[in-house]
Enzyme design. Structure first.
Site, short mmCIF file in Angstrom:
data_model
loop_
_atom_site.label_atom_id
_atom_site.label_comp_id
_atom_site.label_asym_id
_atom_site.label_seq_id
_atom_site.Cartn_x
_atom_site.Cartn_y
_atom_site.Cartn_z
N GLY A 156 0.83 -1.20 0.00
CA GLY A 156 0.00 0.00 0.00
C GLY A 156 0.86 1.25 0.00
N PRO A 157 1.92 1.28 -0.83
CA PRO A 157 2.93 2.35 -0.74
C PRO A 157 2.50 3.70 -1.30
CG PRO A 157 3.43 0.93 -2.60
CD PRO A 157 2.28 0.29 -1.88
N THR A 158 1.38 3.76 -2.01
CA THR A 158 0.99 5.05 -2.60
C THR A 158 -0.17 5.70 -1.86
OG1 THR A 158 -0.51 3.97 -4.19
CG2 THR A 158 1.77 4.34 -4.90
N ILE A 180 -0.76 7.12 4.03
CA ILE A 180 0.27 6.82 5.03
C ILE A 180 1.43 6.06 4.41
CG2 ILE A 180 0.75 5.46 7.11
CD1 ILE A 180 -0.59 8.13 7.62
N ARG A 192 0.83 -3.05 -8.05
CA ARG A 192 -0.02 -3.78 -8.98
C ARG A 192 0.09 -3.17 -10.36
NH1 ARG A 192 -5.66 -4.88 -6.38
NH2 ARG A 192 -6.29 -3.58 -8.12
N LYS A 225 -9.67 -4.72 12.51
CA LYS A 225 -8.24 -4.61 12.82
C LYS A 225 -7.89 -5.45 14.06
CE LYS A 225 -7.44 -0.04 10.81
NZ LYS A 225 -6.98 1.34 11.02
N ARG A 253 -5.22 -8.65 14.56
CA ARG A 253 -4.26 -8.81 15.66
C ARG A 253 -4.32 -10.23 16.22
NH1 ARG A 253 -3.93 -3.73 19.89
NH2 ARG A 253 -3.35 -2.08 18.41
#
Length: 318
Positions: free
Chosen positions: A11-13, A16, A36, A144, A148
């Site tokens: 999720g690099p773009t 965050i 992708r 979330k 965990r």
């Protein structure tokens, strides 16, 4: 002397993810990103666009120019995910809310790869084991928390990053709806405005994330970002803003019952943003005691990190 851990950002773009990548590069960690061939199309709140105007293609090109290694792959392609993970030591996921449950695929790939020293699941908000939020955000926090539990059950080494309120969501508009800059006439404040909240810039989230990734003491712990200069009530923040613009705002304090009604009657993204504001400003989900056995207070663990204060952040809008 051994080199720094290799870090893969998924999720690099995103809002965050991009900052985590840059922080990793700056820290000198060999940095990898999974991209992708066809980017996902998700409607995002205008606040996110306002805070991150750089396009995906521009960002990826800038990454490459800075030495980031781009790996073609897809979360839904198990083998490509395993192949990417085998090249690194630390995996950091910064997926958005719609992909939280899909992280079970990452966990499965990490287990198969067998080489990962640490996994940071996509948290980057309040502590999902300590909250009293309402829908529609409650469902996301519960997803979330479930991730965990899967991580822990599978024995995957982890760090949970609890950073609370992004400035791009909460401070850019002083938690107002349908504007992207702080108000100069009147402001709506949930509750009495006296509940402490924790604020942090997205860039500083990246910096603290990488500091935790490079910290052996953060293994199997949650890292909390409640930075002293940014742990403020909304009334305190409004006062800072008023001093900067030399004007007193009209303050309209909105009771909880009215906020809850507005959340129920609003559509996305307003209902989501209102629920986020409600979680911090009324329910006080940033106010709690940490447990040294499983928690780390980032400002104490990483005193060398110089972070942007709320006061400094607001200067750009004067």
């Amino acid at each position: 002397m051994a080199g720094k851990d290799r870090i893969l950002v998924l999720g690099p773009t995103g809002a965050i993810g991009r900052h985590i990548v840059w922080a990793s590069v700056k820290a000198g960690n060999p940095t990898y990103v999974l991209v992708r061939d066809t980017p996902a199309t998700v409607n995002k709140p205008r606040l996110v666009t306002a805070a991150n105007p750089e396009t995906r293609d521009e960002l990826l090109q800038n990454f490459q120019n800075s030495g980031v290694i781009l790996i073609q792959g897809d979360m839904n392609d198990h083998q490509s995910l395993v192949n990417a993970i085998k090249q690194v030591d630390v995996v950091i996921c910064s997926f958005g809310r719609l992909l939280i449950e899909d992280q079970v695929k990452i966990i499965a790939a990490i287990k198969e790869a067998g080489n990962v020293k640490r996994f940071f699941p996509s948290e980057f908000g309040l502590d999902v084991d300590r909250h009293d939020a309402v829908e529609p955000v409650r469902e996301v926090f519960e997803e979330k928390a479930k991730i965990r539990r899967v991580i822990e059950a599978e024995g995957v080494p982890y760090t949970y990053l609890c950073c609370h309120a992004f400035t791009g969501y909460f401070l850019r508009n002083l938690a107002q709806i349908d504007i992207t800059v702080p108000p100069r006439d009147k402001i709506y404040i949930q509750g009495d405005g006296n509940v402490k909240g924790a604020y942090v810039t997205e860039a500083d989230v990246g910096t603290f994330t990488i500091a935790a990734a490079n910290d052996p003491n953060a293994l199997n712990k949650a890292v909390h970002l409640r930075l002293p200069a940014n742990y403020l009530t909304l009334n305190e923040i409004v006062s800072l803003w008023e001093k900067k613009i030399g004007k007193t705002l009209e303050k309209i304090y909105v009771p909880e019952e009215k906020i809850l009604k507005e959340i129920q009657e609003s559509s996305f993204p307003n209902n989501y943003l209102l629920a986020l504001y409600h979680s911090q400003q009324i329910r006080g989900d940033a106010v709690y005691e940490i447990d040294p056995a499983k928690d780390i207070e980032a400002s104490e663990a990483y005193p060398h990190v110089k972070y942007s204060t709320v006061d400094e952040y607001l200067n750009q809008f004067v």
